[in-house]
Design a protein around this motif. Structure first.
Motif, PDB file in Angstrom:
ATOM      1  N   SER A  92       0.858  -1.121  -0.047  1.00 27.63           N
ATOM      2  CA  SER A  92       0.104  -0.086   0.083  1.00 27.63           C
ATOM      3  C   SER A  92       0.937   1.224   0.146  1.00 27.63           C
ATOM      4  N   LEU A  94       0.969   3.670   2.054  1.00 30.10           N
ATOM      5  CA  LEU A  94       1.348   3.859   3.644  1.00 30.10           C
ATOM      6  C   LEU A  94       2.731   3.116   3.802  1.00 30.10           C
ATOM      7  N   ARG A  95       2.561   1.765   3.073  1.00 29.34           N
ATOM      8  CA  ARG A  95       3.665   0.876   3.613  1.00 29.34           C
ATOM      9  C   ARG A  95       5.220   1.507   2.925  1.00 29.34           C
ATOM     10  N   ARG A  98       6.312   4.280   4.675  1.00 35.00           N
ATOM     11  CA  ARG A  98       6.871   3.941   5.981  1.00 35.00           C
ATOM     12  C   ARG A  98       8.148   3.341   5.719  1.00 35.00           C
ATOM     13  N   LEU A 102      11.924   4.338   7.153  1.00 35.86           N
ATOM     14  CA  LEU A 102      12.853   3.842   7.838  1.00 35.86           C
ATOM     15  C   LEU A 102      14.044   3.586   7.219  1.00 35.86           C
TER      16      LEU A 102
ATOM     17  N   GLU B 104     -11.740  -3.960   2.837  1.00 33.09           N
ATOM     18  CA  GLU B 104     -10.514  -3.172   2.450  1.00 33.09           C
ATOM     19  C   GLU B 104      -9.835  -2.142   3.345  1.00 33.09           C
ATOM     20  N   GLU B 108      -6.721  -1.546   5.630  1.00 30.60           N
ATOM     21  CA  GLU B 108      -5.827  -0.460   5.651  1.00 30.60           C
ATOM     22  C   GLU B 108      -5.732  -0.063   6.915  1.00 30.60           C
ATOM     23  N   GLU B 111      -3.354  -2.343   8.877  1.00 31.57           N
ATOM     24  CA  GLU B 111      -2.104  -2.312   8.416  1.00 31.57           C
ATOM     25  C   GLU B 111      -1.598  -0.896   9.196  1.00 31.57           C
ATOM     26  N   ARG B 112      -2.115   0.237   9.340  1.00 32.56           N
ATOM     27  CA  ARG B 112      -1.636   1.363  10.031  1.00 32.56           C
ATOM     28  C   ARG B 112      -1.350   1.197  11.127  1.00 32.56           C
ATOM     29  N   LEU B 115       1.956  -0.832  11.737  1.00 34.05           N
ATOM     30  CA  LEU B 115       3.051  -0.281  11.335  1.00 34.05           C
ATOM     31  C   LEU B 115       3.214   0.770  12.374  1.00 34.05           C
ATOM     32  N   GLU B 116       2.552   1.209  13.045  1.00 37.11           N
ATOM     33  CA  GLU B 116       2.531   2.036  14.414  1.00 37.11           C
ATOM     34  C   GLU B 116       2.975   1.512  15.484  1.00 37.11           C
ATOM     35  N   MET B 118       4.994  -1.027  15.475  1.00 37.65           N
ATOM     36  CA  MET B 118       6.116  -1.789  14.993  1.00 37.65           C
ATOM     37  C   MET B 118       7.157  -1.529  15.817  1.00 37.65           C
ATOM     38  N   VAL B 120      11.186  -1.099  15.769  1.00 42.97           N
ATOM     39  CA  VAL B 120      12.320  -0.959  14.954  1.00 42.97           C
ATOM     40  C   VAL B 120      13.729  -1.557  15.384  1.00 42.97           C
TER      41      VAL B 120
END
Lengths: 461, 127
Positions: A92, A94-95, A98, A102, B104, B108, B111-112, B115-116, B118, B120
């Motif tokens: 996506s 967004l991916r 992001r 990174l 869908e 989304e 996924e957001r 990712l938030e 996540m 690192v």
């Protein structure tokens, strides 16, 4: 009969002299250091070029021959540009954002009259990731209607508004359309709302993407990447882009030689005054209509100083009347045509006066009332600009990419510099004279009560 | 939000499916929305951000048809009538047109959030 020893001695001396020379000869204008040389290659039909500049970062770009000149409907290039990095079949939007954050990278996409450029700047190690990303953008972007309505359309509307607020951009765009009508003349950013209310649609954009991202129509260019690495990754990832455009619509547009028309256009505008006086210019070096004297004439007319605390030697800089009035002369070079234009910005009275003076100055140059010194300075500036422009990474990427796509070699920087060196004073004067004899393209945007007509300036339209 | 459903669970097991199918058919018929010309997805509550966004993303034709079905259903409801047989929704027309879009959007959002959340880790080796 010469004795053997004397020949030998002479040869030795000659050899010594030759070896010593290159170091002394290299001055400002010897770009032969090889820094501009790109290595080119072909990976399953995808053209690519790279040069390995020492440094920890890489700039990678996909240069497609899909600028506004080649768009099949108004606004398609703009739409395609804004759809870059907007979500593909595999990840996506967004991916993408992001992940790039990174990796500490920068994503860009922009278009010019001739090219659409999608690029990224990143750390050297991340080359495979970005080659894959660009291939995904080219082959697998999802042109979903909701993305168009929610994200792409507002951006296009914004660029429309920015364009309408900028009188200088309007004047330049109008001068281009007067000069070249269709093709090169079509505006770079939407000049009215018709593109997106009438023509733009995800289906059309997707169809156009099949032209823009077909193998013969784009090139991948990298700056600061090893050639073997780039070759390997392009081979691996660019397998799934279409090998041919669905129809040869683009070829029909492309092979048409641009013709110069000329004329006058006046647009009323409430906030700002701009005038553009444009004349037929020089094509790029490979374009067949290359005239180095146009570049010299452009820097002779000039307007913008390149030196601090001085208005510069250029003739227009001296006449730019009033504070806040800016004059600029540019030689816009395209693949098969060019436009030399003087753009004037500022208060209406000053713009009108400066335009009068500009035409007077062109008359002076044509009449030979110009010192040798000035022409010499102009030549040096023109050469420096040319070489500096070629060294600039982004400009270099676009030039190299479009050079590759057009089937010729990369931009011939050394030779253009040489050609500028060879310009004589008479050539410059003849070029100025031909400006006055040919039809000009004059565009005035702003307070039309004050801004003069081309007729008042004494230009033919 | 999309409606909670055990359909997937049931459909994976053929024996259960064959057993449940008549029951399900009877139930949807008894729910009565098809007699008013509606589809199952018309009944999803609109009052949530996700569904509102999904409705915005409907293609124009689908959105128009949805409004038409709803107004017709209101009219029937007010006048205490059912549609004539041939205008009622047929089982084969009762397709989920909104659910895929809602799913869908949910994907989304998920996924957001992922990712938030996540963590690192720095790359150890630079090749």
């Amino acid at each position: 009969m010469l004795s053997r020893s004397s020949v030998c001695r002479g040869a030795q001396r000659a050899l010594r002299r030759q070896c010593a020379q290159p170091v002394q000869r290299r001055g400002l204008a010897a770009p032969a250091s090889g820094s501009f040389q790109y290595q080119t290659g072909d990976a399953k039909g995808v053209k690519f070029a790279s040069r390995d500049l020492a440094g920890p970062t890489t700039t990678l770009a996909l240069v497609s021959r899909a600028g506004t000149r080649y768009q099949l409907l108004p606004g398609l290039t703009e739409g395609l540009e804004k759809f870059a990095f907007r979500g593909t079949e595999r990840r996506s939007a967004l991916r993408i954002v992001r992940e790039s954050e990174l990796l500490g990278a920068e994503l860009t996409s922009y278009h010019t009259r001739e090219n659409l450029v999608i690029g990224a700047k990143f750390l050297r190690d991340d080359l495979p990731y970005y080659v894959e990303l660009l291939s995904e953008v080219a082959a697998q972007t999802k042109y979903a209607p909701h993305i168009f309505h929610e994200e792409v359309l507002p951006l296009i509307q914004m660029s429309h508004k920015t364009f309408l607020a900028n009188t200088k951009a309007m004047a330049i765009s109008s001068a281009h359309s007067l000069a070249f009508h269709r093709g090169l003349g079509s505006p770079v950013s939407p000049a009215s709302s018709t593109p997106y209310t009438k023509y733009l649609d995800t289906d059309y954009i997707e169809y156009f993407s099949k032209f823009a991202y077909a193998k013969p129509n784009f090139a991948v260019v990298a700056n600061g990447a090893e050639h073997s690495e780039l070759s390997k990754w392009v081979n691996e990832f660019f397998g799934n882009v279409p090998a041919q455009a669905p129809e040869n619509l683009l070829e029909a547009v492309r092979d048409k030689q641009t013709k110069y028309y000329g004329g006058e256009e006046r647009i009323a505008h409430g906030s700002g005054n701009s005038m553009v006086l444009a004349f037929p210019g020089s094509s790029s070096f490979t374009g067949g209509f290359y005239k180095p004297e146009v570049a010299v004439l452009a820097s002779l007319l000039g307007g913008q100083s390149s030196i601090k605390w001085s208005s510069g030697f250029s003739l227009l800089a001296k006449v730019a009347s009033g504070a806040g009035t800016s004059v600029e002369t540019k030689s816009a070079i395209y693949s098969d045509a060019g436009l030399l234009y003087v753009s004037i910005n500022g208060a209406a009275q000053n713009v009108a006066k400066t335009a009068m003076d500009a035409v007077k100055i062109i008359h002076n140059i044509a009449g030979g009332q110009i010192s040798k010194e000035d022409i010499k300075k102009a030549k040096a500036t023109a050469k420096f600009r040319e070489l500096e422009f070629g060294q600039d990474i982004n400009a270099g990427l676009e030039l190299t990419g479009s050079g590759l796509v057009h089937g010729s070699k990369a931009y011939q920087l050394d030779e253009t510099a040489k050609a500028i060196d060879g310009v004589t004073d008479d050539q410059v004067k003849a070029a100025a004279k031909s400006l006055l004899e040919n039809k000009a393209s004059v565009s005035a945007v702003g307070d039309l009560f004050v801004l003069p007509y081309a007729e008042d300036l004494g230009l033919k339209v | 939000m999309s409606q909670p459903s055990v359909a997937k669970f049931v459909m994976k097991r053929p024996w259960l499916n064959s057993w449940m199918k008549p029951l399900a058919n009877w139930y949807t018929n008894a729910a009565g929305y098809r007699q008013l010309g509606l589809r199952a997805d018309d009944l999803i509550p609109e009052e949530s951000e996700k569904v509102l966004l999904a409705l915005k993303r409907l293609p124009p034709k689908e959105a128009y048809d949805r409004v038409f079905r709803m107004r017709r259903a209101f009219q029937c409801s007010i006048s205490h009538q059912l549609l004539p047989k041939e205008e009622q929704t047929k089982p084969e027309d009762d397709i989920p047109y909104l659910t895929p879009i809602i799913e869908e959007i949910e994907a989304e959002i998920k996924e957001r959030e992922d990712l938030e959340a996540m963590v690192v880790k720095k790359r150890t080796a630079r090749s």
